[in-house]
Design an enzyme around this catalytic site. Structure first.
Site, PDB file in Angstrom:
ATOM      1  N   GLU A  91       0.818  -1.203   0.000  1.00 31.40           N
ATOM      2  CA  GLU A  91       0.000   0.000   0.000  1.00 31.40           C
ATOM      3  C   GLU A  91       0.859   1.264   0.000  1.00 31.40           C
ATOM      4  OE1 GLU A  91      -4.081  -1.653   2.046  1.00 31.40           O
ATOM      5  OE2 GLU A  91      -2.580  -0.790   3.374  1.00 31.40           O
ATOM      6  N   CYS A 104       3.378   8.502   1.074  1.00 29.70           N
ATOM      7  CA  CYS A 104       3.906   7.524   2.024  1.00 29.70           C
ATOM      8  C   CYS A 104       4.143   6.216   1.277  1.00 29.70           C
ATOM      9  CB  CYS A 104       2.923   7.336   3.176  1.00 29.70           C
ATOM     10  SG  CYS A 104       3.480   6.164   4.438  1.00 29.70           S
ATOM     11  N   CYS A 111       6.479  -6.966   7.154  1.00 28.54           N
ATOM     12  CA  CYS A 111       7.565  -6.467   7.994  1.00 28.54           C
ATOM     13  C   CYS A 111       7.923  -7.546   9.005  1.00 28.54           C
ATOM     14  CB  CYS A 111       7.145  -5.186   8.723  1.00 28.54           C
ATOM     15  SG  CYS A 111       8.487  -4.429   9.671  1.00 28.54           S
ATOM     16  N   CYS A 115       6.511  -5.026  15.574  1.00 23.76           N
ATOM     17  CA  CYS A 115       6.112  -4.028  16.570  1.00 23.76           C
ATOM     18  C   CYS A 115       4.687  -4.338  17.031  1.00 23.76           C
ATOM     19  CB  CYS A 115       6.213  -2.629  15.991  1.00 23.76           C
ATOM     20  SG  CYS A 115       7.922  -2.138  15.611  1.00 23.76           S
ATOM     21  N   CYS A 118       1.409  -2.483  15.452  1.00 23.98           N
ATOM     22  CA  CYS A 118       1.395  -2.196  14.011  1.00 23.98           C
ATOM     23  C   CYS A 118       0.673  -3.277  13.233  1.00 23.98           C
ATOM     24  CB  CYS A 118       2.828  -2.047  13.499  1.00 23.98           C
ATOM     25  SG  CYS A 118       2.921  -1.677  11.736  1.00 23.98           S
ATOM     26  N   GLU A 165      10.310  -2.091   7.082  1.00 22.15           N
ATOM     27  CA  GLU A 165      11.403  -1.341   7.692  1.00 22.15           C
ATOM     28  C   GLU A 165      12.384  -0.978   6.579  1.00 22.15           C
ATOM     29  OE1 GLU A 165      14.291   0.494   9.185  1.00 22.15           O
ATOM     30  OE2 GLU A 165      12.816  -0.012  10.730  1.00 22.15           O
ATOM     31  N   SER A 196      12.029   6.523   7.614  1.00 23.05           N
ATOM     32  CA  SER A 196      11.667   6.153   8.979  1.00 23.05           C
ATOM     33  C   SER A 196      12.316   4.821   9.327  1.00 23.05           C
ATOM     34  CB  SER A 196      10.142   6.038   9.106  1.00 23.05           C
ATOM     35  OG  SER A 196       9.775   5.589  10.393  1.00 23.05           O
ATOM     36  N   SER A 218      11.186   5.672  14.882  1.00 24.54           N
ATOM     37  CA  SER A 218       9.985   5.180  15.562  1.00 24.54           C
ATOM     38  C   SER A 218      10.374   4.804  16.983  1.00 24.54           C
ATOM     39  CB  SER A 218       9.418   3.967  14.813  1.00 24.54           C
ATOM     40  OG  SER A 218       8.995   4.344  13.514  1.00 24.54           O
ATOM     41  N   LEU A 219      10.137   5.704  17.915  1.00 20.13           N
ATOM     42  CA  LEU A 219      10.638   5.543  19.276  1.00 20.13           C
ATOM     43  C   LEU A 219       9.632   4.808  20.166  1.00 20.13           C
ATOM     44  CD1 LEU A 219      13.063   6.198  21.049  1.00 20.13           C
ATOM     45  CD2 LEU A 219      11.993   8.397  21.596  1.00 20.13           C
ATOM     46  N   HIS A 220       8.508   5.441  20.450  1.00 17.92           N
ATOM     47  CA  HIS A 220       7.339   4.815  21.074  1.00 17.92           C
ATOM     48  C   HIS A 220       7.474   4.428  22.546  1.00 17.92           C
ATOM     49  CE1 HIS A 220       5.952   4.887  17.022  1.00 17.92           C
ATOM     50  NE2 HIS A 220       6.748   3.921  16.623  1.00 17.92           N
ATOM     51  N   CYS A 338      -1.808   6.024   9.886  1.00 23.90           N
ATOM     52  CA  CYS A 338      -0.549   5.480  10.387  1.00 23.90           C
ATOM     53  C   CYS A 338      -0.785   4.192  11.176  1.00 23.90           C
ATOM     54  CB  CYS A 338       0.138   6.522  11.269  1.00 23.90           C
ATOM     55  SG  CYS A 338       1.721   5.966  11.922  1.00 23.90           S
TER      56      CYS A 338
END
Length: 373
Positions: A91, A104, A111, A115, A118, A165, A196, A218-220, A338
């Site tokens: 996508e 984007c 992936c 995470c 996600c 990623e 990212s 991408s910290l989170h 997102c």
């Protein structure tokens, strides 16, 4: 078998033309036709000698991934689904704003980083996208969106924040980035192309040397204990190593700050104490924060932080002198927001099998993280 010219940046295309016995300027001509004008028909490249056009027709092609669907949100966000073969689809999302148009782009079919919050990671991982499949998303979107009056760019910014990623697909990513920056192709500023990453530290250093563009991390989570559970790559590259890599990247970066992406999860990472821990973590890393309201998907196990909690969190960061924005949710009516991109992935990582096998112990595997059904 035809060579797909979308797989080549300027250097690669020049080398391919040299092997065909052609002069370098021919490669620049073809590069401009393909990427500046969006032309895939060699017969339409009218300033190229007929003999070369015939050679290209016999040995090469411009072959983007076919479009499976093209959906338009009520807010103007547009989501494309591209078929990358073997029952996989990725996508791509275009987000129009008053002062920019952002595309984007995906870098992998699925992936492997898993995470916790996600949707893409829930589908597992199939393979890396080729350079042609990465840059082809921009090529296809440009053609679909048309051209603005006066030649202004409709797509002014590109973010590698779609499926996958990006830094796990470094060798195919970098030629695509170079095409985005090339004045004979898309001519975007390094400041307007953002990669990212969840924090693959050695490859952050490679990107800084090979093609430094804007970087979003991408910290989170503000601590290793929590980030290990939300972003498992942290177990390999913990926060101290990640912050050091961010400082090194800034030496080469086109911007004088790192953007930290932080998804807001109710009761998990959104407390005042979490905000204060973040301030301590990034105390010597010039940065800005982009707070992202969590976009729910089926069986995620998380809830979106209340709006007031997100504002309180942002205020704590802003009061400490850190530029902080709250991302506006766009395209959620077409699952283009997102964290919602899922495409279609034939999992080779056995991620889905492992999820099913561990369903009864999910809460235990995230001990210390408050989950909400």
């Amino acid at each position: 078998m035809s060579v797909n010219l979308l797989d080549f940046d300027a250097e690669g295309l020049s080398a391919w033309f040299a092997r065909q016995g052609e002069k370098p300027f021919r490669a620049r001509q073809v590069l401009r036709w393909i990427h500046q004008r969006g032309e895939g028909d060699f017969n339409a490249m009218t300033d190229i000698a007929r003999s070369l056009r015939e050679k290209l027709l016999a040995s090469a092609a411009v072959s983007p991934a076919p479009t499976v669907s093209d959906k338009l949100s009520e807010d103007g966000t547009r989501k494309f689904l591209f078929d990358v073969g073997n029952r996989n689809a990725v996508e791509t999302v275009f987000i129009p704003e008053d002062d920019r148009g952002t595309l984007c782009v995906s870098s992998q079919a699925g992936c492997a980083l898993e995470c916790a919050f996600c949707s893409t990671g829930r589908q597992g991982f199939n393979r890396n996208l080729t350079t042609a499949e990465i840059i082809g998303q921009l090529w296809q979107a440009n053609r679909a969106l048309g051209f603005a009056p006066g030649g202004e760019r409709i797509i002014s910014n590109v973010v590698l924040m779609g499926m996958g990623e990006p830094l796990a697909n470094f060798d195919n990513l970098v030629p695509a980035l170079r095409l985005m920056l090339d004045d004979n192709a898309y001519g975007l500023s390094r400041r307007r192309v953002t990669v990212s990453t969840s924090g693959i530290v050695p490859t952050m250093d490679r990107l800084a040397e090979a093609c430094p563009v804007a970087l979003a991390v991408s910290l989170h989570a503000p601590t290793d204990g929590l980030r290990n559970r939300l972003v498992p790559i942290n177990r390999k590259y913990p926060l101290a190593e990640l912050m050091a890599a961010c400082r090194r990247y800034l030496v080469h970066a086109p911007r004088d700050f790192i953007t930290f992406e932080y998804v807001m999860l109710d009761g998990v990472n959104d407390s005042d104490a979490d905000a204060r821990a973040l301030l301590h973590l990034v105390r010597d890393v010039p940065c800005k924060f982009n707070l992202i309201p969590f976009n729910p998907f089926q069986d995620s196990g998380f809830r979106r932080s209340p709006a007031e909690r997100v504002r309180r969190f942002a205020t704590l960061l802003i009061d400490a002198g850190i530029v902080t924005t709250i991302r506006k949710t766009r395209g959620d009516d077409i699952d283009a927001a997102c964290g919602q991109l899922a495409g279609r992935v034939q999992d080779k990582s056995r991620r889905v099998v492992r999820l099913a096998a561990s369903a009864s112990v999910t809460a235990g595997s995230l001990a210390g993280v408050e989950l909400h059904p």
